[in-house]
Scaffold this motif. Structure first.
Motif, PDB file in Angstrom:
ATOM      1  N   GLY A  40     -45.344  62.814  67.128  1.00 18.44           N
ATOM      2  CA  GLY A  40     -46.564  63.505  67.510  1.00 18.44           C
ATOM      3  C   GLY A  40     -46.728  64.871  66.896  1.00 18.44           C
ATOM      4  N   SER A  41     -47.564  65.688  67.525  1.00 16.05           N
ATOM      5  CA  SER A  41     -47.907  67.003  66.982  1.00 16.05           C
ATOM      6  C   SER A  41     -48.008  68.021  68.097  1.00 16.05           C
ATOM      7  CB  SER A  41     -49.218  66.931  66.204  1.00 16.05           C
ATOM      8  OG  SER A  41     -50.263  66.437  67.027  1.00 16.05           O
ATOM      9  N   VAL A  43     -50.022  71.744  69.183  1.00 17.69           N
ATOM     10  CA  VAL A  43     -51.115  72.687  68.943  1.00 17.69           C
ATOM     11  C   VAL A  43     -50.811  73.899  69.816  1.00 17.69           C
ATOM     12  CG1 VAL A  43     -53.590  73.107  69.041  1.00 17.69           C
ATOM     13  CG2 VAL A  43     -52.747  70.822  68.460  1.00 17.69           C
ATOM     14  N   ILE A  60     -57.364  69.338  69.705  1.00 15.23           N
ATOM     15  CA  ILE A  60     -56.467  68.732  70.699  1.00 15.23           C
ATOM     16  C   ILE A  60     -57.007  67.371  71.121  1.00 15.23           C
ATOM     17  CG2 ILE A  60     -55.489  68.977  73.006  1.00 15.23           C
ATOM     18  CD1 ILE A  60     -55.720  72.069  72.546  1.00 15.23           C
ATOM     19  N   ARG A  63     -56.652  64.685  68.429  1.00 13.03           N
ATOM     20  CA  ARG A  63     -55.281  64.211  68.309  1.00 13.03           C
ATOM     21  C   ARG A  63     -54.849  63.369  69.504  1.00 13.03           C
ATOM     22  NH1 ARG A  63     -52.131  66.644  64.378  1.00 13.03           N
ATOM     23  NH2 ARG A  63     -53.422  67.925  62.984  1.00 13.03           N
ATOM     24  N   GLY A 142     -52.407  63.069  75.787  1.00 17.26           N
ATOM     25  CA  GLY A 142     -52.136  64.407  75.290  1.00 17.26           C
ATOM     26  C   GLY A 142     -51.898  65.348  76.459  1.00 17.26           C
ATOM     27  N   LEU A 176     -44.431  62.714  73.217  1.00 16.79           N
ATOM     28  CA  LEU A 176     -44.519  63.458  71.964  1.00 16.79           C
ATOM     29  C   LEU A 176     -43.828  62.682  70.841  1.00 16.79           C
ATOM     30  CD1 LEU A 176     -45.106  66.038  70.286  1.00 16.79           C
ATOM     31  CD2 LEU A 176     -42.957  66.970  71.178  1.00 16.79           C
ATOM     32  N   VAL A 181     -50.021  64.332  71.402  1.00 19.75           N
ATOM     33  CA  VAL A 181     -50.146  65.752  71.099  1.00 19.75           C
ATOM     34  C   VAL A 181     -49.738  66.557  72.329  1.00 19.75           C
ATOM     35  CG1 VAL A 181     -52.605  65.770  71.750  1.00 19.75           C
ATOM     36  CG2 VAL A 181     -51.690  67.581  70.295  1.00 19.75           C
ATOM     37  N   SER A 183     -49.985  70.529  73.556  1.00 17.76           N
ATOM     38  CA  SER A 183     -50.608  71.810  73.232  1.00 17.76           C
ATOM     39  C   SER A 183     -50.295  72.822  74.325  1.00 17.76           C
ATOM     40  CB  SER A 183     -52.123  71.640  73.078  1.00 17.76           C
ATOM     41  OG  SER A 183     -52.701  71.143  74.276  1.00 17.76           O
ATOM     42  N   ILE A 273     -50.938  74.487  64.242  1.00 18.93           N
ATOM     43  CA  ILE A 273     -50.800  73.029  64.386  1.00 18.93           C
ATOM     44  C   ILE A 273     -49.523  72.599  63.674  1.00 18.93           C
ATOM     45  CG2 ILE A 273     -51.845  70.799  63.870  1.00 18.93           C
ATOM     46  CD1 ILE A 273     -54.558  72.350  63.871  1.00 18.93           C
ATOM     47  N   GLU A 275     -47.249  69.382  62.614  1.00 17.90           N
ATOM     48  CA  GLU A 275     -47.099  67.943  62.451  1.00 17.90           C
ATOM     49  C   GLU A 275     -45.611  67.592  62.392  1.00 17.90           C
ATOM     50  OE1 GLU A 275     -49.756  66.057  62.298  1.00 17.90           O
ATOM     51  OE2 GLU A 275     -51.389  67.181  61.371  1.00 17.90           O
TER      52      GLU A 275
END
Length: 429
Positions: A40-41, A43, A60, A63, A142, A176, A181, A183, A273, A275
């Motif tokens: 995942g990513s 933010v 957000i 994603r 998320g 994740l 995502v 955040s 952000i 990745e």
């Protein structure tokens, strides 16, 4: 409803919770709708996230699945309702439950299919190990961690001094890894840090006195947690509210004291952000109206004169703005398309700066003071300039120097929107 955005000097109130056996919110449907894809990513926002920031909220949500996004909101960094004298007033309240409802409403306003408060806070510590709350977490695509005091996230989701994952945190970590995502803003971004997460402090006191492991009632004292936060981002230390709170000095001192060679210093209302975090494929991008400073201490050296004080040489300051990308494994900055090298002008002034870290003691101070001097030097043909601290005893001087490897990039041929490789030295007078 007021939402904490990180005052310049906020006492980090500490945290013995009252375990009140309150009823859980209704559980969400037990389904796991994680977006497809690999790891995942993140933010991460430096605080002060404005309600109308469609760029960041939209990122957000995108994603998390776009129109199908389901956002789990965690606000355990806020005080709980039992400690909020205005808990019964929806116009004045500022506690975990009403802040959770506020952010959930914002995510729905910006286009998420659903957003729900995850009911974990100092009034509900046991919920962090509730199977019912885990099912709610697993129904989300998320997550958003709100601001406040990052140590409350340690207390609630990491079992405090045990520093072990609660069931809720383990479920978020698994989401994740599966592609979701995660955040967060202010404390919600800070808690993503690995080892030596900052717990408080101001820049002048940090330079003068150094850092100490722990969590302190004195908000000016530079403290850090050796065990760190959640460890979602490990390629550098994290700091937040950087320019608005003048935190460049404390970030440099903490990194030097703890042996870190990189700091991500996040500005308000702007996201970093990430990745594929904590993998060889990790890559970063800046999104928003301000930027992210990346402090590079690979060649930094420190010294301490018993009579004068602490000094640092050889650090490098980089400032990335909207659209810029960064490869942490190669230490490589790629300015956004449309930016071009800035041509300095002989007549471009560099204003005197006698409060380089925007001291809380200076009512006439200017936010983004450190960045303003860096940008002014970048736009000038001069090779070096200095700025000082508002406080004395000792007064610290910061020297900014253009050396080989320095470049500034612009979108308007006047402002250094991106700065790379500016040398920084700090010395007591």
């Amino acid at each position: 409803m007021p939402v904490p955005t990180g005052a310049r000097r906020t006492a980090l109130a500490g945290s013995t919770a009252l375990l009140l056996g309150l009823t859980l919110a209704p559980a969400a449907q037990a389904h796991t709708a994680t977006p497809a894809g690999g790891r995942g990513s993140l933010v991460l926002i430096g605080g002060g996230l404005k309600a109308d920031n469609t760029q960041v909220y939209g990122e957000i949500i995108k994603r998390a699945g776009g129109v199908n996004a389901r956002i789990g909101v965690l606000t355990a960094a806020s005080i709980p309702a039992s400690q909020d004298p205005d808990a019964g007033d929806p116009e004045k309240c500022s506690n975990s439950a009403c802040n959770g409802a506020y952010y959930a409403g914002l995510f729905k306003h910006h286009g998420a299919a659903d957003a729900q408060w995850i009911p974990v806070d100092l009034d509900h510590i046991t919920h962090a190990d509730s199977d019912e709350v885990v099912r709610q977490v697993n129904s989300m695509t998320g997550f958003f961690f709100g601001g406040g005091d990052q140590y409350r996230y340690v207390t609630t989701l990491l079992h405090g001094s045990a520093h072990t994952d609660s069931k809720v945190l383990a479920a978020i970590r698994a989401k994740l890894a599966a592609g979701a995502v995660v955040s967060g803003s202010s404390a919600g971004a800070q808690i993503a840090a690995g080892a030596d997460m900052v717990t408080g402090g101001d820049s002048y006191e940090a330079l003068r006195d150094g850092s100490s492991p722990g969590y302190f009632d004195d908000p000016a004292r530079l403290g850090y947690l050796p065990e760190g936060g959640f460890g979602f981002l490990r390629s550098g230390l994290i700091d937040t509210h950087t320019g608005t709170n003048g935190r460049e000095g404390r970030a440099l001192r903490l990194a030097a004291d703890t042996g870190h060679d990189r700091v991500y210093a996040l500005e308000e209302n702007t996201a970093l952000i990430v990745e594929d975090p904590s993998t060889p494929r990790e890559r970063l991008r800046v999104l928003g109206p301000q930027g992210v400073a990346i402090l590079d201490l690979r060649q930094a050296r420190t010294s301490k004169n018993p009579s004068a004080g602490w000094a640092l040489t050889g650090a490098r300051y980089n400032y990335l703005s909207n659209g810029d990308r960064y490869d942490p494994n190669r230490w490589q900055i790629l300015p956004a398309g449309g930016k071009r090298p800035l041509i300095p002008l002989p007549a471009s002034p560099i204003p005197a700066n006698s409060d380089v870290f925007y001291s809380p003691a200076n009512p006439a101070g200017i936010p983004y003071s450190f960045l303003n001097t860096a940008r002014a030097l970048a736009a000038s043909t001069r090779r070096t300039t200095t700025a000082g601290t508002f406080e004395s005893g000792p007064r610290f001087t910061v020297t900014f120097t253009k050396q080989p490897g320095f470049t500034a990039w612009t979108s308007d041929d006047a402002t250094a929107h991106t700065v790379t490789g500016l040398r920084i030295a700090v010395a007591p007078e």
